[in-house]
Enzyme design. Structure first.
Site, PDB file in Angstrom:
ATOM      1  N   ARG A   1      -1.049  -9.014  -4.194  1.00  0.00           N
ATOM      2  CA  ARG A   1      -0.208  -9.927  -2.885  1.00  0.00           C
ATOM      3  C   ARG A   1      -1.681 -10.425  -2.008  1.00  0.00           C
ATOM      4  O   ARG A   1      -2.650  -9.735  -1.951  1.00  0.00           O
ATOM      5  CB  ARG A   1       0.349  -8.726  -1.801  1.00  0.00           C
ATOM      6  CG  ARG A   1       0.677  -9.221  -0.686  1.00  0.00           C
ATOM      7  CD  ARG A   1       1.320  -8.087   0.258  1.00  0.00           C
ATOM      8  NE  ARG A   1       2.757  -8.295   0.139  1.00  0.00           N
ATOM      9  CZ  ARG A   1       3.820  -7.113   0.472  1.00  0.00           C
ATOM     10  NH1 ARG A   1       3.194  -5.989   0.474  1.00  0.00           N
ATOM     11  NH2 ARG A   1       4.842  -7.472   0.666  1.00  0.00           N
ATOM     12  N   THR A   2      -1.105 -11.667  -1.690  1.00  0.00           N
ATOM     13  CA  THR A   2      -2.244 -12.327  -0.935  1.00  0.00           C
ATOM     14  C   THR A   2      -1.558 -12.377   0.628  1.00  0.00           C
ATOM     15  O   THR A   2      -0.619 -12.457   0.896  1.00  0.00           O
ATOM     16  CB  THR A   2      -2.108 -13.854  -1.344  1.00  0.00           C
ATOM     17  OG1 THR A   2      -2.719 -14.100  -2.703  1.00  0.00           O
ATOM     18  CG2 THR A   2      -3.090 -14.739  -0.424  1.00  0.00           C
ATOM     19  N   HIS A   3      -2.517 -11.900   1.471  1.00  0.00           N
ATOM     20  CA  HIS A   3      -2.122 -11.730   2.916  1.00  0.00           C
ATOM     21  C   HIS A   3      -2.466 -12.956   3.595  1.00  0.00           C
ATOM     22  O   HIS A   3      -3.507 -13.614   3.349  1.00  0.00           O
ATOM     23  CB  HIS A   3      -2.778 -10.471   3.536  1.00  0.00           C
ATOM     24  CG  HIS A   3      -2.413  -9.406   3.049  1.00  0.00           C
ATOM     25  ND1 HIS A   3      -2.787  -8.677   2.230  1.00  0.00           N
ATOM     26  CD2 HIS A   3      -1.341  -8.505   3.554  1.00  0.00           C
ATOM     27  CE1 HIS A   3      -2.300  -7.543   1.880  1.00  0.00           C
ATOM     28  NE2 HIS A   3      -1.354  -7.313   2.777  1.00  0.00           N
TER      29      HIS A   3
ATOM     30  N   SER B   1       2.418  -8.621   6.466  1.00  0.00           N
ATOM     31  CA  SER B   1       3.122  -8.962   5.417  1.00  0.00           C
ATOM     32  C   SER B   1       4.535  -9.124   5.336  1.00  0.00           C
ATOM     33  O   SER B   1       4.985  -8.947   6.458  1.00  0.00           O
ATOM     34  CB  SER B   1       2.624  -8.245   4.161  1.00  0.00           C
ATOM     35  OG  SER B   1       3.402  -6.912   4.054  1.00  0.00           O
TER      36      SER B   1
ATOM     37  N   SER C   1       0.761  -1.069  -0.047  1.00  0.00           N
ATOM     38  CA  SER C   1      -0.110   0.045  -0.006  1.00  0.00           C
ATOM     39  C   SER C   1       0.864   1.246  -0.154  1.00  0.00           C
ATOM     40  O   SER C   1       1.763   1.258   0.618  1.00  0.00           O
ATOM     41  CB  SER C   1      -0.881  -0.006   1.169  1.00  0.00           C
ATOM     42  OG  SER C   1      -0.340  -0.631   2.442  1.00  0.00           O
TER      43      SER C   1
ATOM     44  N   GLU D   1      -2.662  -3.943  16.062  1.00  0.00           N
ATOM     45  CA  GLU D   1      -1.969  -4.265  17.243  1.00  0.00           C
ATOM     46  C   GLU D   1      -2.759  -3.476  18.441  1.00  0.00           C
ATOM     47  O   GLU D   1      -3.205  -2.299  18.019  1.00  0.00           O
ATOM     48  CB  GLU D   1      -0.664  -3.831  17.425  1.00  0.00           C
ATOM     49  CG  GLU D   1       0.102  -4.969  16.625  1.00  0.00           C
ATOM     50  CD  GLU D   1      -0.138  -4.307  14.995  1.00  0.00           C
ATOM     51  OE1 GLU D   1      -0.273  -5.436  14.289  1.00  0.00           O
ATOM     52  OE2 GLU D   1      -0.014  -3.288  14.779  1.00  0.00           O
TER      53      GLU D   1
ATOM     54  N   ASN E   1       1.454   5.115   9.082  1.00  0.00           N
ATOM     55  CA  ASN E   1       0.730   5.642  10.482  1.00  0.00           C
ATOM     56  C   ASN E   1       1.741   5.381  11.673  1.00  0.00           C
ATOM     57  O   ASN E   1       2.513   4.416  11.461  1.00  0.00           O
ATOM     58  CB  ASN E   1      -0.789   4.949  10.674  1.00  0.00           C
ATOM     59  CG  ASN E   1      -0.547   3.386  10.701  1.00  0.00           C
ATOM     60  OD1 ASN E   1      -0.460   2.862   9.728  1.00  0.00           O
ATOM     61  ND2 ASN E   1      -0.342   2.875  11.831  1.00  0.00           N
TER      62      ASN E   1
ATOM     63  N   HIS F   1     -11.386  -5.643  -7.801  1.00  0.00           N
ATOM     64  CA  HIS F   1      -9.842  -5.206  -7.519  1.00  0.00           C
ATOM     65  C   HIS F   1      -9.032  -6.461  -8.575  1.00  0.00           C
ATOM     66  O   HIS F   1      -8.701  -7.498  -7.709  1.00  0.00           O
ATOM     67  CB  HIS F   1      -9.237  -5.456  -6.230  1.00  0.00           C
ATOM     68  CG  HIS F   1      -7.955  -5.118  -6.054  1.00  0.00           C
ATOM     69  ND1 HIS F   1      -7.043  -4.153  -6.593  1.00  0.00           N
ATOM     70  CD2 HIS F   1      -6.931  -6.024  -5.734  1.00  0.00           C
ATOM     71  CE1 HIS F   1      -5.940  -4.170  -6.205  1.00  0.00           C
ATOM     72  NE2 HIS F   1      -5.495  -5.326  -5.786  1.00  0.00           N
TER      73      HIS F   1
HETATM   74  N1  8IG Z   1       0.282  -4.588  11.749  1.00  0.00           N
HETATM   75  C1  8IG Z   1      -0.154  -3.344  11.217  1.00  0.00           C
HETATM   76  N2  8IG Z   1      -0.140  -3.407   9.938  1.00  0.00           N
HETATM   77  C2  8IG Z   1      -0.369  -2.114   9.406  1.00  0.00           C
HETATM   78  N3  8IG Z   1      -0.535  -1.973   8.265  1.00  0.00           N
HETATM   79  C3  8IG Z   1      -0.631  -0.625   8.063  1.00  0.00           C
HETATM   80  I1  8IG Z   1      -0.915   0.522   6.313  1.00  0.00           I
HETATM   81  N4  8IG Z   1      -0.423   0.158   9.357  1.00  0.00           N
HETATM   82  C4  8IG Z   1      -0.258  -0.955  10.138  1.00  0.00           C
HETATM   83  C5  8IG Z   1      -0.230  -1.056  11.626  1.00  0.00           C
HETATM   84  O1  8IG Z   1      -0.367  -0.128  12.203  1.00  0.00           O
HETATM   85  N5  8IG Z   1      -0.279  -2.281  11.860  1.00  0.00           N
END
Ligand code: 8IG
Length: 271
Positions: A92-94, A212, A38, A193, A235, A70
């Site tokens: 991408r596969t999570h 990922s 992303s 989290e 973030n 998508h």
């Molecule tokens: N685990 C986790 N994955 C994320 N992906 C993204 I964009 N922000 C975060 C995050 O704060 N934590």
């Protein structure tokens, strides 16, 4: 041949996918692969001319689009005016999709079977270092895999020292010497989290939290290809900033960083 059949060797499916790719793109061998997480979507255009673009669900082993509408694709891109080609894995596969770890790493295994010698894994993540404001790209120096799983099957004790190639990190720093480094922690997700889990990740030596990358990196090493990992802090991880960041700020920061990190990636690929 199905990845869901335990008796199937996933490497056979990857070889089928790579053969299909070569025939569809007309590119017999790719030199480098990229997984665009992303915030990294804009990089493909800057790398060079798209030779071919194939919907991933038409390629052996790739699942149907996870999100309706998508359509993930695989793109073969000629790098600048060279005769080298990049394979951009657009879908991408999570792990949190529950499609099994074989599908999480199938793209990496396909790229390896297509001949790539290195792969650049990018992602969006949460940052534990308040200096890394949203929009900051961070080189991954190592990882903590908290998924309690592995893409490797059987008694194959793969060595993971220098998994995130220091040579490729040096190349990235030739392009931008200011790039910081950090340890990436993969949680299973899809939930974010808790603040306590973010503090735990910090105590364990983590700097970035995401969902990922670590399993893909392990599969890449098993296939013998060099890995460069780059995270985009979109973030501050939960609990790091006193005020919860507004979603708009996060989206805006990621979007503003787009041109800069796409240029960075294209310059790294071009070296
Ligand atoms: N685990 C986790 N994955 C994320 N992906 C993204 I964009 N922000 C975060 C995050 O704060 N934590």
């Amino acid at each position: 041949l199905s990845l869901d059949d335990p008796s199937t060797d996933p490497l056979d499916v990857a070889r089928d996918a790579a053969a299909f790719l070569a025939s569809e793109t007309g590119v017999a061998q790719h030199d480098v692969a990229l997984v665009l997480g992303s915030g990294w979507g804009g990089a493909a255009e800057l790398i060079g001319e798209t030779v071919a673009e194939i919907p991933s669900h038409s390629i052996p082993g790739f699942s149907a689009p996870a999100v309706e509408g998508h359509v993930g694709t695989l793109r073969s891109i000629r790098i600048g005016d060279s005769d080298r080609h990049a394979l951009v894995l657009g879908s991408r596969t999570h792990l949190y999709e529950g499609r099994g770890v074989r599908r999480v790493v199938h793209g990496v295994r396909t790229a390896a079977a297509a001949g790539v010698r290195s792969i650049i894994l990018t992602n969006g993540c949460g940052g534990l270092n308040p200096d890394w404001t949203p929009g900051t790209p961070v080189l991954i120096s190592d990882h903590l895999n908290l998924t309690a799983t592995s893409p490797i099957e059987g008694a194959n004790f793969v060595d993971l020292t220098d998994l995130y190639s220091s040579r490729l990190r040096d190349v990235a720093r030739e392009v931008d010497a200011s790039l910081p480094e950090g340890v990436y922690v993969q949680f299973r997700g899809p939930h974010y989290e808790t603040p306590a889990e973010v503090r735990m990740a910090g105590r364990l030596g983590g700097d970035l939290v995401g969902m990922s990358t670590t399993l893909e990196a392990i599969a890449a090493r098993q296939a013998g290809i060099d890995v460069l990992g780059i995270s985009l802090v979109t973030n501050l991880a939960a609990g790091i900033s006193a005020t919860a960041l507004s979603h708009e700020e996060v989206i805006e920061a990621g979007r503003d960083a787009g041109p800069r990190i796409s240029a960075l990636l294209a310059q790294i690929v071009g070296r």
